[in-house]
Design a protein around this motif. Structure first.
Motif, short mmCIF file in Angstrom:
data_model
loop_
_atom_site.label_atom_id
_atom_site.label_comp_id
_atom_site.label_asym_id
_atom_site.label_seq_id
_atom_site.Cartn_x
_atom_site.Cartn_y
_atom_site.Cartn_z
N LEU A 108 42.44 54.40 59.01
CA LEU A 108 43.68 54.87 58.40
C LEU A 108 43.94 54.17 57.08
N VAL A 109 43.66 52.87 57.04
CA VAL A 109 43.84 52.12 55.80
C VAL A 109 42.86 52.58 54.73
N SER A 110 41.60 52.83 55.14
CA SER A 110 40.57 53.20 54.17
C SER A 110 40.84 54.55 53.51
N VAL A 111 41.48 55.47 54.24
CA VAL A 111 41.75 56.79 53.66
C VAL A 111 43.09 56.85 52.95
N SER A 112 43.91 55.83 53.11
CA SER A 112 45.25 55.88 52.52
C SER A 112 45.45 54.87 51.40
N THR A 113 44.43 54.08 51.10
CA THR A 113 44.55 53.09 50.02
C THR A 113 43.39 53.25 49.05
N ALA A 118 40.13 47.65 49.51
CA ALA A 118 39.45 47.59 50.81
C ALA A 118 39.20 46.17 51.29
N VAL A 119 38.95 45.23 50.37
CA VAL A 119 38.60 43.86 50.76
C VAL A 119 39.68 43.22 51.62
N TRP A 120 40.94 43.44 51.28
CA TRP A 120 42.01 42.82 52.05
C TRP A 120 42.76 43.84 52.93
N ALA A 121 42.72 45.12 52.56
CA ALA A 121 43.48 46.12 53.32
C ALA A 121 42.83 46.44 54.67
N ILE A 122 41.50 46.56 54.70
CA ILE A 122 40.82 46.91 55.95
C ILE A 122 41.01 45.83 57.02
N PRO A 123 40.84 44.52 56.71
CA PRO A 123 41.13 43.51 57.74
C PRO A 123 42.54 43.58 58.29
N PHE A 173 40.48 64.43 56.18
CA PHE A 173 39.78 63.82 55.04
C PHE A 173 38.27 63.93 55.26
N PRO A 174 37.70 65.13 55.16
CA PRO A 174 36.28 65.32 55.47
C PRO A 174 35.34 64.57 54.55
N SER A 175 35.78 64.24 53.33
CA SER A 175 34.90 63.53 52.40
C SER A 175 34.57 62.12 52.89
N ARG A 176 35.40 61.56 53.76
CA ARG A 176 35.15 60.21 54.28
C ARG A 176 34.43 60.24 55.62
N ALA A 177 34.17 61.40 56.17
CA ALA A 177 33.68 61.51 57.55
C ALA A 177 32.30 60.90 57.73
N SER A 252 35.02 40.98 63.35
CA SER A 252 33.77 41.65 63.66
C SER A 252 33.84 43.14 63.34
N VAL A 253 34.93 43.79 63.76
CA VAL A 253 35.06 45.23 63.52
C VAL A 253 35.13 45.52 62.03
N ALA A 254 35.82 44.66 61.27
CA ALA A 254 35.90 44.86 59.82
C ALA A 254 34.52 44.77 59.18
N SER A 255 33.60 44.01 59.79
CA SER A 255 32.27 43.80 59.20
C SER A 255 31.24 44.82 59.67
#
Length: 334
Positions: A108-113, A118-123, A173-177, A252-255
């Motif tokens: 959700l963060v990756s498609v909305s920011t 991404a470096v700080w938002a995804i964690p 958001f199919p472009s990110r699928a 771990s999941v972020a990586s």
């Protein structure tokens, strides 16, 4: 006699940890020989000293192996703490849906920011998603007051719900699928030295919490009434163990994305090898987690050459039948 027994146990733990560490390093070296350019073991060691294959090993294959080891160890320890906090042998981050909610938060963060965030938002998204999954699981567990099988099924249901939400967002958001599917399956593909540094810093930052959690891990097996009688707060104790588990899972999941069943396999295997003493259990679980994920990544790279199978899928193929076995065993014990 008691001192001799303690010495035997300590010696056994040392030998087991040494053996698992040796196997992990051997698999790591073998993993660095596999790729578009096949290398020998000698080529890998020469690359460490600045040989002609240094760029391949140090920039591509080396970071991939190190990230697999760090993420595998983190997920395994997260499984140990979650099982201790919930007093449930099936309470690993993946089985109870925590990793799925972590993946949902990250997606959700990756498609909305913007990508630059991404470096700080995804964690942050991973942590919020993990905590949300844990809170819902706690709430459902209290309402149902069921046994181990019921708890596991509630976690599976929550994980499926999170997965359904991810699929829905993918439709929007199919472009990110395509990119997200590989990450959600769990893969160390494309890991870089930056990923190694980021995950290493995260694990090091969590080490004090791991030491404190290990010290109180045994107490998590007591009932709430017993904890209160010895002056400990059940909420603080169990909540603290869950928070440490969530933080390790988040890194771990972020990586590497959502790796299934690793937090279940490693702790159970560690208990069979060294018993349930916290220090030995946590250490052995971490080493086994590193070994399992590194091996899963290696198998995924060589089974379907020239294609690669994500490590998370390989781990799920191994862990799925093991979960069924545990459910049958718990049903027979009841």
């Amino acid at each position: 006699m008691i001192s001799g027994l303690c010495s035997f146990r300590e010696s056994r733990v040392l030998w087991v940890c040494t053996g698992v560490l040796g196997l992990t390093l051997a698999v790591a070296v073998l993993s660095m020989t596999v790729g578009a350019v096949t290398l020998s073991v000698a080529d890998v060691f020469n690359a460490f000293g600045g040989g002609k294959n240094e760029f391949i090993v140090m920039q591509y294959r080396g970071p991939r192996v190190v990230v697999a080891m760090l993420a595998g160890g983190s997920l395994a320890v997260a499984g140990v703490f979650l099982q201790g906090a919930l007093r449930n042998p099936l309470a690993s981050p993946d089985v109870v849906g925590v990793t799925k909610w972590a993946g949902l938060g990250a997606f959700l963060v990756s498609v909305s920011t913007p990508p630059s965030w991404a470096v700080w938002a995804i964690p942050i998204g991973v942590i919020v998603g993990s905590l949300s999954g844990c809170l819902m699981l706690f709430a459902i567990g209290r309402l149902l007051a069921g046994g181990i099988a019921g708890f596991a099924l509630a976690g599976v249901a929550l994980g499926l719900f999170a997965h359904a939400l991810v699929q829905y967002v993918m439709v929007l958001f199919p472009s990110r699928a395509d990119q997200s599917m590989v990450w959600l399956a769990g893969s160390v593909y494309g890991s870089t030295s930056s990923d190694v540094i980021a995950l290493s810093c995260w694990v090091i930052a969590c080490l004090p919490l791991i030491f404190v959690g290990t010290k109180h891990l045994d107490a998590g097996g007591f009932s709430n009434e017993t904890l209160i009688s010895i002056g400990l707060s059940p909420t603080l104790l169990r909540g603290g163990l869950v928070v440490v588990s969530v933080l390790l899972c988040a890194g771990s999941v972020a990586s590497v994305g959502s790796i299934g069943f690793l937090g279940l396999l490693a702790p159970h295997a560690a208990r069979l090898l060294v018993g349930s003493r916290p220090a030995a259990l946590v250490t052995t679980s971490a080493l086994l987690g590193a070994l399992i994920l590194t091996t899963a990544d290696l198998l995924g790279r060589i089974v379907a050459l020239p294609n690669e199978i994500p490590a998370g899928i390989v781990a799920a193929v191994i862990g799925g039948p093991y979960l069924i076995f545990l459910l049958f065993r718990e049903a027979k014990s009841d």
